[in-house]
Design a protein around this motif. Structure first.
Motif, PDB file in Angstrom:
ATOM      1  N   LEU A  22      38.554 -31.346  32.246  1.00 26.99           N
ATOM      2  CA  LEU A  22      38.433 -29.767  31.994  1.00 26.99           C
ATOM      3  C   LEU A  22      37.028 -29.416  32.183  1.00 26.99           C
ATOM      4  CD1 LEU A  22      40.451 -27.934  29.423  1.00 26.99           C
ATOM      5  CD2 LEU A  22      38.163 -28.186  29.159  1.00 26.99           C
ATOM      6  N   VAL A  23      36.843 -28.070  32.677  1.00 32.52           N
ATOM      7  CA  VAL A  23      35.509 -27.276  32.458  1.00 32.52           C
ATOM      8  C   VAL A  23      35.966 -26.228  32.470  1.00 32.52           C
ATOM      9  CG1 VAL A  23      35.323 -27.170  35.066  1.00 32.52           C
ATOM     10  CG2 VAL A  23      33.250 -27.098  33.476  1.00 32.52           C
ATOM     11  N   GLY A  24      35.382 -25.489  31.436  1.00 37.56           N
ATOM     12  CA  GLY A  24      35.649 -23.939  31.127  1.00 37.56           C
ATOM     13  C   GLY A  24      34.174 -23.035  31.235  1.00 37.56           C
ATOM     14  N   VAL A  25      34.242 -22.128  32.026  1.00 34.23           N
ATOM     15  CA  VAL A  25      32.975 -21.260  32.426  1.00 34.23           C
ATOM     16  C   VAL A  25      33.282 -19.818  31.837  1.00 34.23           C
ATOM     17  CG1 VAL A  25      32.113 -22.677  34.061  1.00 34.23           C
ATOM     18  CG2 VAL A  25      33.624 -20.801  34.633  1.00 34.23           C
ATOM     19  N   GLU A  26      32.007 -19.012  31.559  1.00 35.93           N
ATOM     20  CA  GLU A  26      32.237 -17.534  31.503  1.00 35.93           C
ATOM     21  C   GLU A  26      31.564 -17.044  32.862  1.00 35.93           C
ATOM     22  OE1 GLU A  26      30.638 -14.068  28.387  1.00 35.93           O
ATOM     23  OE2 GLU A  26      29.996 -16.148  27.948  1.00 35.93           O
ATOM     24  N   VAL A  27      32.114 -16.229  33.621  1.00 32.97           N
ATOM     25  CA  VAL A  27      31.319 -15.805  34.713  1.00 32.97           C
ATOM     26  C   VAL A  27      30.929 -14.326  34.741  1.00 32.97           C
ATOM     27  CG1 VAL A  27      31.696 -15.532  37.016  1.00 32.97           C
ATOM     28  CG2 VAL A  27      33.101 -17.223  35.926  1.00 32.97           C
TER      29      VAL A  27
END
Length: 120
Positions: free
Chosen positions: A56-61
Motif C-alpha cells: 500500500l502507498v498513501g499520498v497527499e496530492v
C-alpha cells in the motif's frame, strides 16, 4: 500492479496501514482511513500481486508536489524491492509533481531514490 483503493478493500487497506508505527492505534487508523476516503487530495493505492493485495502507498496530492504519508508491504513480501517499485509507480502516476516525504517516510523514500526530497 498499483490500483486505486476501493471501499470493498477497506479491511485489507487497514491491515496494511497498521504496519505503519503511527497507525497501530485503532483510533488513529480509523481517522487515517476516513481522510483517505473523504478528502480527494488524499489518495490510497494498493499493490496487487495476482489476486492478493500485498502493499500500500498513501499520498497527499497538491498542484506541484505530492507527499508520501504511508508505504507498507506485507512482512512475507519484504526485501523483494516492492516498496521501491511502488514509489516508482506512484511517481509515474503523479507525472511531473515533486515527491515529498513525512518524517515517518523520509528515510525509506531517500533509500529508494537518489533524488532529494522535501520533508513536509
Amino acid at each position: 500492479m498499483l490500483v486505486r483503493y476501493k471501499k470493498s478493500c477497506q479491511k485489507i487497506a487497514m491491515g496494511l496501514l497498521s504496519f505503519m508505527p503511527n497507525e497501530r492505534n485503532v483510533k488513529n487508523l480509523c481517522q487515517t482511513m476516513s481522510r483517505y476516503t473523504e478528502d480527494p487530495d488524499w489518495q490510497l493505492y494498493l499493490l496487487k500481486n495476482e489476486e492478493d493485495y500485498i502493499g500500500l502507498v498513501g499520498v497527499e496530492v497538491a498542484d506541484t508536489y505530492f507527499t508520501v504519508h504511508h508505504i507498507s508491504v506485507l512482512p512475507s513480501f519484504r526485501g523483494e524491492g516492492l516498496g521501491h517499485k511502488m514509489i516508482e509507480k506512484i511517481q509515474l502516476l503523479m507525472q511531473d509533481r515533486e515527491i515529498r516525504a513525512t518524517a515517518e517516510t523520509k528515510d525509506f523514500i531517500e533509500h529508494c531514490s537518489k533524488k532529494k526530497y522535501v520533508l513536509n
